[in-house]
Structures are given as structure tokens and as C-alpha cells.
Design a protein around this motif. Structure first.
Motif, PDB file in Angstrom:
ATOM      1  N   LEU A   1      51.274 -25.547 159.182  1.00 33.12           N
ATOM      2  CA  LEU A   1      51.969 -26.793 159.514  1.00 33.12           C
ATOM      3  C   LEU A   1      53.114 -27.093 158.759  1.00 33.12           C
ATOM      4  N   LEU A   2      52.835 -26.654 157.262  1.00 35.53           N
ATOM      5  CA  LEU A   2      53.945 -27.159 156.471  1.00 35.53           C
ATOM      6  C   LEU A   2      55.223 -26.221 156.863  1.00 35.53           C
ATOM      7  N   GLU A   3      55.231 -25.365 157.300  1.00 31.41           N
ATOM      8  CA  GLU A   3      56.334 -24.092 157.691  1.00 31.41           C
ATOM      9  C   GLU A   3      57.242 -24.660 158.404  1.00 31.41           C
ATOM     10  N   LEU A   4      56.671 -25.729 159.487  1.00 36.91           N
ATOM     11  CA  LEU A   4      57.430 -26.139 160.357  1.00 36.91           C
ATOM     12  C   LEU A   4      58.501 -27.449 159.713  1.00 36.91           C
ATOM     13  N   GLU A   5      58.181 -27.844 158.489  1.00 35.44           N
ATOM     14  CA  GLU A   5      59.317 -28.766 157.873  1.00 35.44           C
ATOM     15  C   GLU A   5      60.323 -27.755 157.187  1.00 35.44           C
ATOM     16  N   THR A   6      61.493 -28.113 157.543  1.00 36.80           N
ATOM     17  CA  THR A   6      62.908 -27.419 157.203  1.00 36.80           C
ATOM     18  C   THR A   6      63.023 -27.077 155.506  1.00 36.80           C
ATOM     19  N   ASP A   7      62.367 -28.287 155.103  1.00 34.45           N
ATOM     20  CA  ASP A   7      62.956 -28.517 153.464  1.00 34.45           C
ATOM     21  C   ASP A   7      61.579 -28.020 152.744  1.00 34.45           C
ATOM     22  N   LEU A   8      60.629 -27.446 153.161  1.00 33.83           N
ATOM     23  CA  LEU A   8      59.397 -27.095 152.442  1.00 33.83           C
ATOM     24  C   LEU A   8      59.291 -25.590 152.419  1.00 33.83           C
ATOM     25  N   ASP A   9      59.088 -24.824 151.582  1.00 29.17           N
ATOM     26  CA  ASP A   9      59.173 -23.493 151.226  1.00 29.17           C
ATOM     27  C   ASP A   9      57.849 -23.142 150.656  1.00 29.17           C
ATOM     28  N   ILE A  10      56.858 -22.471 151.482  1.00 27.64           N
ATOM     29  CA  ILE A  10      55.573 -22.165 151.117  1.00 27.64           C
ATOM     30  C   ILE A  10      55.765 -20.867 150.173  1.00 27.64           C
ATOM     31  N   VAL A  11      55.904 -20.951 148.928  1.00 24.87           N
ATOM     32  CA  VAL A  11      55.974 -19.687 148.203  1.00 24.87           C
ATOM     33  C   VAL A  11      54.759 -18.732 147.726  1.00 24.87           C
ATOM     34  N   GLY A  12      53.628 -19.596 148.027  1.00 23.90           N
ATOM     35  CA  GLY A  12      52.578 -18.592 147.423  1.00 23.90           C
ATOM     36  C   GLY A  12      51.302 -19.388 147.817  1.00 23.90           C
ATOM     37  N   GLU A  13      49.971 -18.502 147.835  1.00 21.61           N
ATOM     38  CA  GLU A  13      48.905 -19.161 148.289  1.00 21.61           C
ATOM     39  C   GLU A  13      47.963 -18.697 146.867  1.00 21.61           C
ATOM     40  N   ALA A  14      46.800 -19.264 146.562  1.00 18.94           N
ATOM     41  CA  ALA A  14      45.860 -18.991 145.616  1.00 18.94           C
ATOM     42  C   ALA A  14      44.526 -19.686 145.858  1.00 18.94           C
ATOM     43  N   GLU A  15      43.282 -18.913 145.733  1.00 20.37           N
ATOM     44  CA  GLU A  15      42.115 -19.154 146.230  1.00 20.37           C
ATOM     45  C   GLU A  15      41.279 -19.994 144.896  1.00 20.37           C
ATOM     46  N   ASN A  16      41.733 -19.877 143.827  1.00 18.80           N
ATOM     47  CA  ASN A  16      41.181 -20.809 142.812  1.00 18.80           C
ATOM     48  C   ASN A  16      42.450 -21.038 141.524  1.00 18.80           C
ATOM     49  N   GLY A  17      41.972 -21.993 140.892  1.00 15.04           N
ATOM     50  CA  GLY A  17      42.994 -22.412 139.834  1.00 15.04           C
ATOM     51  C   GLY A  17      43.274 -21.340 139.032  1.00 15.04           C
ATOM     52  N   GLU A  18      42.483 -20.516 138.646  1.00 17.46           N
ATOM     53  CA  GLU A  18      43.142 -19.095 137.608  1.00 17.46           C
ATOM     54  C   GLU A  18      44.194 -18.583 138.407  1.00 17.46           C
ATOM     55  N   VAL A  19      44.033 -17.940 139.513  1.00 16.35           N
ATOM     56  CA  VAL A  19      44.920 -17.524 140.189  1.00 16.35           C
ATOM     57  C   VAL A  19      46.180 -18.297 140.451  1.00 16.35           C
ATOM     58  N   ALA A  20      46.148 -19.655 140.557  1.00 12.45           N
ATOM     59  CA  ALA A  20      47.046 -20.615 140.706  1.00 12.45           C
ATOM     60  C   ALA A  20      48.071 -20.599 139.615  1.00 12.45           C
ATOM     61  N   LEU A  21      47.374 -20.663 138.331  1.00 10.62           N
ATOM     62  CA  LEU A  21      48.217 -20.297 137.123  1.00 10.62           C
ATOM     63  C   LEU A  21      49.056 -19.145 136.893  1.00 10.62           C
ATOM     64  N   HIS A  22      48.512 -18.182 137.310  1.00  8.11           N
ATOM     65  CA  HIS A  22      49.264 -16.676 137.150  1.00  8.11           C
ATOM     66  C   HIS A  22      50.321 -16.816 137.905  1.00  8.11           C
ATOM     67  N   LEU A  23      50.377 -17.298 139.547  1.00  3.91           N
ATOM     68  CA  LEU A  23      51.276 -17.594 140.424  1.00  3.91           C
ATOM     69  C   LEU A  23      52.505 -18.465 140.003  1.00  3.91           C
ATOM     70  N   ILE A  24      52.152 -19.598 139.239  1.00  6.27           N
ATOM     71  CA  ILE A  24      53.047 -20.833 138.812  1.00  6.27           C
ATOM     72  C   ILE A  24      53.668 -19.919 137.896  1.00  6.27           C
ATOM     73  N   SER A  25      53.482 -19.170 136.905  1.00  6.65           N
ATOM     74  CA  SER A  25      54.183 -18.517 136.043  1.00  6.65           C
ATOM     75  C   SER A  25      55.337 -17.482 136.274  1.00  6.65           C
ATOM     76  N   GLN A  26      55.006 -17.170 137.540  1.00  5.17           N
ATOM     77  CA  GLN A  26      55.934 -16.158 138.590  1.00  5.17           C
ATOM     78  C   GLN A  26      56.976 -17.013 139.184  1.00  5.17           C
TER      79      GLN A  26
END
Length: 215
Positions: free
Chosen positions: A20-45
Motif C-alpha cells: 500500500l505505501l509503495e504506491l506513495e511516490t514520496d515514501l520509501d520502505i527501506v526495511g522490515e522487522a518482526e520485533n523491536g530488537e530487530v528494528a533497533l538493529h536495522l535503524i542503526s544501519q
């Protein structure tokens, strides 16, 4: 482009949000995480601008992740997107740094608008969420005196402020008052500027406190 990280323990939900969000030209989905721990790791990258955060997840839930993001990645903003509207979840998320709290039945176009607003630093609360927050403020036995500045609002601005207090979004206010969304946005901006408020949440709390003064 606004870089967005999707955090949800259900893969199907993440896939749907991405589609749904990739239909918006100004939004870039840079990643996905299945929990908060993985999210923190991805945010740092990935250094996303906005994290779309679920609340209930294994290993590290959304509240704990939001707190960690606030402490370690202050430039990244969190917008909660969940099926749970419990008062305790709402309070905990906002107290720990979330910029907004929406439910998963939010239409995709409104979700995109909320992401853009949060990226700019504005708070975003779904319908009904404001009312839950207002229950935390006991009603005074006698109404406090009306702030003099409140009297300077136009009749239309007072109508808009009442609807903000009821939890209505810009589209709902426009439909209720038979005006355009652009006009509603102008009224909201004028209200915040005149009352020296930061966002709609502060406006809703003020309106709730002085509701009788808006007649």
C-alpha cells in the motif's frame, strides 16, 4: 523521500503495508522487522525517518522499542500502528516517545498522510484515541476561567476546535462543516498559532477543559 521502516510480527501485515505505501511516490520502505530488537538493529544501519511500529510483539514489544529509539536515535520518529486501543498501551507509547498512535483499520491514504505529518514533527492520533487520553484528566468541579486568547477565535475556529476535541480528523471536519480539507488545515493552523499550541493533542485537551467556553 521519507524513509520508512515497518515493524510488525506478522509477515502478512508487513507485506500488505509495503504494497500500500509503495504506491506513495514520496515514501520509501527501506526495511522490515518482526520485533523491536530487530528494528533497533536495522535503524542503526538504515537510518529511517519514520518507524511504523506495532505494539504487541515477541522478544521486544513496541513500547520498549519506542523508548530505545527515543534514547538512541532521536532523529527517527515512531508512529504506532496497532489493533490495540487500550488506554495503557496508548499512554505508554506516547510517554515513551511515539509521535502518533493509529489503529490498523486506518485507510491507507490517511496512514500516508500521518506518516508525512509525523516526519514533520506533528502528532497524529486516530479517532477515539484523543477521547481515551482525555479520560486521564479529571473534570474540574467548577470550570476554570476561560483563557482570554480563546475568546479571539472566530465562530468557525471554535467549531473546528470542538471537532478536534471529539477526535475528528481533517476529512471528517470538512464533511461535518461542509468546507474543504484545505480550509480545515488553515483553520487548524490558525488555532494552533493563536493559542500557542504545538499540536492537535494539546488543542483537544484545551478544548475539553474549556468546552463550555466555546459556545
Amino acid at each position: 523521500m521519507i524513509k520508512v521502516l515497518l515493524v510488525d510480527d506478522q509477515n502478512l501485515i508487513r507485506q500488505g503495508l509495503r504494497a500500500l505505501l509503495e504506491l506513495e511516490t514520496d515514501l520509501d520502505i527501506v526495511g522490515e522487522a518482526e520485533n523491536g530488537e530487530v528494528a533497533l538493529h536495522l535503524i542503526s544501519q538504515l537510518h529511517p525517518d519514520v518507524v511504523l511500529m506495532d505494539i504487541r510483539m515477541p522478544i521486544m514489544d513496541g513500547v520498549a522499542a519506542t523508548k530505545a529509539i527515543q534514547q538512541n536515535f532521536s532523529n527517527t520518529k515512531v508512529l504506532v500502528l496497532t489493533t490495540f486501543d487500550d488506554e495503557e498501551y496508548v499512554k505508554a507509547a506516547l510517554q515513551n516517545g511515539a509521535m502518533g498512535y493509529l489503529l490498523k483499520d486506518t485507510p491507507s491514504e490517511e496512514l500516508a498522510v500521518a506518516i508525512r505529518a509525523v516526519n514533520k514533527g506533528y502528532s497524529q492520533l486516530g479517532p477515539g484515541i484523543v477521547k481515551k487520553l482525555l479520560t486521564q484528566f479529571p473534570s474540574p468541579i467548577t470550570a476554570p476561567p476561560q483563557p482570554p486568547i480563546l475568546a479571539e477565535l472566530t465562530p468557525r475556529e471554535k467549531e473546528v476546535l470542538r471537532l478536534i476535541a471529539a477526535g475528528a480528523n481533517n476529512r471528517e471536519i470538512a464533511q461535518k462543516l461542509y468546507i474543504s480539507e484545505g480550509t480545515v488545515k488553515n483553520h487548524v493552523t490558525n488555532i494552533l498559532n493563536r493559542l500557542n499550541l504545538r499540536d492537535r493533542t494539546q488543542a483537544a485537551i484545551l478544548a475539553h477543559t474549556f468546552l463550555s467556553s466555546l459556545d
